[in-house]
Scaffold this active site. Structure first.
Site, PDB file in Angstrom:
ATOM      1  NE  ARG A  32       5.349   7.489  -2.775  1.00 14.08           N
ATOM      2  CZ  ARG A  32       4.371   7.095  -1.988  1.00 14.08           C
ATOM      3  NH1 ARG A  32       3.144   7.462  -1.956  1.00 14.08           N
ATOM      4  NH2 ARG A  32       4.587   5.775  -1.503  1.00 14.08           N
ATOM      5  CG  ASN A  87      -0.812   9.067  -2.519  1.00 19.26           C
ATOM      6  OD1 ASN A  87      -0.823   8.979  -3.668  1.00 19.26           O
ATOM      7  ND2 ASN A  87      -0.425   8.012  -1.655  1.00 19.26           N
ATOM      8  CG  ASP A 133      -0.242   0.014  -4.052  1.00 18.83           C
ATOM      9  OD1 ASP A 133      -0.273   1.143  -4.165  1.00 18.83           O
ATOM     10  OD2 ASP A 133      -0.563  -0.422  -2.986  1.00 18.83           O
ATOM     11  CG  HIS A 153       8.019   4.781   1.267  1.00 17.59           C
ATOM     12  ND1 HIS A 153       7.249   5.816   1.247  1.00 17.59           N
ATOM     13  CD2 HIS A 153       6.989   3.720   1.079  1.00 17.59           C
ATOM     14  CE1 HIS A 153       5.972   5.511   1.473  1.00 17.59           C
ATOM     15  NE2 HIS A 153       5.667   4.273   1.034  1.00 17.59           N
ATOM     16  CG  PHE A 205       1.436   1.254   5.702  1.00 22.40           C
ATOM     17  CD1 PHE A 205       1.320  -0.286   5.658  1.00 22.40           C
ATOM     18  CD2 PHE A 205       1.138   1.863   6.312  1.00 22.40           C
ATOM     19  CE1 PHE A 205       0.906  -0.673   6.944  1.00 22.40           C
ATOM     20  CE2 PHE A 205       0.558   1.532   7.682  1.00 22.40           C
ATOM     21  CZ  PHE A 205       0.310   0.205   7.989  1.00 22.40           C
ATOM     22  N   GLY A 206       4.336   0.414   1.914  1.00 17.08           N
ATOM     23  CA  GLY A 206       4.639   0.608   0.515  1.00 17.08           C
ATOM     24  C   GLY A 206       5.580  -0.334   0.137  1.00 17.08           C
TER      25      GLY A 206
END
Length: 429
Positions: A65, A95, A306, A310, A324-325
Site C-alpha cells: 500500500r 496496485n 495475498d 485495510h 476486499f482483502g
C-alpha cells in the site's frame, strides 16, 4: 562476530534433522554437529533446542500500500509483519499510487523497498500503464530497473490481445507474467461466492467462471508465447483442473493458493462480516477440497498469503460496501501448521516446500528457499510445541482484518534472521 544456532531441528534438502548452523558475515558458514568448537571467540549462541530451524519463508504475493495508501500499510510495517510470520523474502504487488509502471518508478520502489523493508522486498512492475489493461509498459526498461516480474494484480488484464503482447514481451526477457485472473464482465457486483450461502445471507455472488474462464484464455496464450505464466490465488475446482491439464501439455505454468482458501469455505462465513470478504472469495466445500488435493498432487506449486491490509473503517459494516482483502503474513504458517500438519493432512516437510522452497525455485530466487553453506543466512526459528492464541495486540501490520484472531495455534515464530541479522525476536511474556 559469528552466530551459532545450536541443537535445532533443521529443515534442509527435504528432511529434518538435528544440527547446528554457524553464521558469519551474513552467510551460512557451516552446518553440522558441535560447531561451537569451530569458533572460539566473539561467538553469539542461540539455543534452538526442540525448535524448528527453517529457511526463511518466501511469499510471492503481498500488498504493502506504499505509496498511496499508507493508512492501510507501509513497506516498513508490512515487512515487520512478514518477519513476525517467519518470512524473509516477499514480493510486493504494484496496485499503488503511483503505479510502478515506468522504469523510473520501478527503480524508486526497489530503492525504497531496500531502505524501508526489514526483510527482502522484491517489486512487481505492472503489465499496463495505470493497471488499465490498455497501454503496455516498457518491459525492457522495467526489468533493467529491477522489476521482479510483471503483474496487474488487483484487476485481470481484460483483453486477450493486450495479454498476448505482454506475454511475448515478458517471454523475450525470461520474465514471468503473474496474473490476477478475473473477467470483470462476469462479476455482476458480487461480494462473496455465488451459491447457497450467498443466497442465505442475501448477498450478491461472484461466479467461479469469472476466474476459470480467464485462466483458460491465458493458458492458450501462454502455450503460444512460451512465457512463464503464474496464476495468483487459484480458488475453484475448475481452475486447478485447467492448470493440471496445462501442465500435462507442458505449458510453462505455475500457480499459488492462499492460506484462507485452504482453511475456509463459504459455508464458514458466519454472517454479513467484512472480515470474510476477499477476492477471490471463499469458495464452496468442493472447491476447498480440490485446492488441498491439488497441493498434494503437485498441481498447485506454492502457498502465497495475498496479504491485503485495510483500515478498520474499510472492513466495518456491510460486505457490500467493505473493501476486499485479508491479512495473512502473521498467521499463515501457524494456521496451516495447526490445521493441516498437526492433523496429519500435510507433512511439515511438504508445508515448508510450499512456503519456502518452491516459490524460491519456481521464480529463480537463487539466494532464498534453502539453508546451505555459502548462502545468505535468511532463516526462521519456530516453536512447534507450545500452543498460543493469535491476538490482535500482537500484530505488527497496520491491518487487523482477519477472521483468524482468537484462534489457538502452534508454530509461533521465535526468531527471524535476514542476512544473519535478527529482524524479529519473540518477546517472552
Amino acid at each position: 562476530m559469528a552466530t551459532l544456532i545450536k541443537n535445532g531441528n533443521l529443515y534442509q534438502a527435504g528432511r529434518i534433522y538435528q544440527a547446528d548452523v554457524l553464521i558469519e558475515d551474513g552467510k551460512i558458514k557451516a552446518i553440522g554437529k558441535n560447531l561451537s568448537d569451530v569458533v572460539k571467540e566473539n561467538l553469539v549462541e542461540i539455543d534452538a533446542t526442540n525448535k524448528l530451524v527453517a529457511p526463511g519463508l518466501v511469499d510471492v504475493h503481498v500488498h504493502y500500500r506504499d505509496p498511496g495508501f499508507t493508512y492501510k500499510e507501509t513497506i516498513h510495517t508490512g515487512s515487520l509483519a512478514a518477519a513476525h510470520g517467519g518470512y524473509t523474502t516477499v514480493c510486493a504487488m504494484p496496485n499503488l499510487d503511483p503505479v510502478p509502471d515506468t522504469p523510473e518508478l520501478v527503480e524508486k520502489m526497489c530503492s525504497r523497498n531496500q531502505e524501508d523493508g526489514v526483510v527482502k522486498v522484491k517489486q512487481y512492475g505492472s503489465i499496463t500503464h495505470g493497471l488499465k489493461s490498455e497501454e503496455l509498459v516498457d518491459f525492457v526498461g522495467m526489468k533493467k530497473a529491477g522489476a521482479f516480474a510483471f503483474s496487474n494484480d488487483g484487476s485481470g488484464v481484460q483483453t486477450a490481445g493486450t495479454m498476448y503482447q505482454a506475454m511475448k514481451s515478458a517471454a523475450a526477457l525470461n520474465m514471468a507474467i503473474v496474473a490476477h485472473v478475473e473477467d470483470n464482465s462476469l462479476l455482476f457486483g458480487g461480494v462473496m461466492n455465488a451459491g447457497k450461502r450467498a443466497d442465505e445471507l442475501g448477498l450478491p455472488g461472484i461466479l467461479g467462471i469469472s476466474e476459470s474462464s480467464q485462466i483458460a484464455r491465458d493458458l492458450l496464450l501462454a502455450k503460444e508465447t512460451g512465457v512463464h505464466y503464474h496464476v495468483c490465488h487459484v480458488s475453484t475446482k475448475e481452475s486447478v483442473e485447467l492448470v493440471r491439464l496445462a501442465k500435462q501439455h507442458k505449458i510453462n505454468v505455475t500457480c499459488e493458493v492462499s492460506p484462507h482458501h485452504l482453511l475456509l469455505a463459504d459455508v464458514d462465513i458466519p454472517g454479513n462480516d467484512p472480515y470474510y470478504k476477499m477476492n477471490p472469495p471463499l469458495r464452496g466445500v468442493e472447491d476447498r477440497q480440490a485446492l488441498i488435493d491439488s497441493l498434494l498432487d503437485g498441481t498447485i506449486d506454492m502457498i502465497a498469503t495475498d496479504h491485503a491490509p485495510h483500515s478498520i473503517d474499510e472492513k466495518t459494516g456491510d460486505m457490500r460496501e467493505a473493501s476486499f482483502g485479508i491479512t495473512g503474513s502473521e498467521t499463515a504458517f501457524a494456521m496451516l501448521y495447526t490445521k493441516f500438519v498437526k492433523t496429519g493432512i500435510f507433512t511439515l516437510e511438504q508445508l515448508l516446500q510450499w512456503m519456502s522452497i518452491n516459490p524460491a525455485e519456481k521464480f529463480g530466487m537463487e539466494d532464498a528457499g534453502e539453508l546451505l553453506p555459502g548462502k545468505s543466512a535468511d532463516l526462521a526459528i519456530f516453536d512447534l510445541n507450545k500452543e498460543y492464541v493469535i491476538k490482535e495486540e500482537d500484530y505488527l501490520s497496520k491491518g487487523i482484518n482477519t477472521p483468524f484472531t482468537g484462534e489457538k495455534v502452534y508454530g509461533q515464530t521465535v526468531l527471524t534472521m535476514v542476512d544473519g541479522q535478527k529482524v524479529y525476536q519473540r518477546e517472552e511474556k
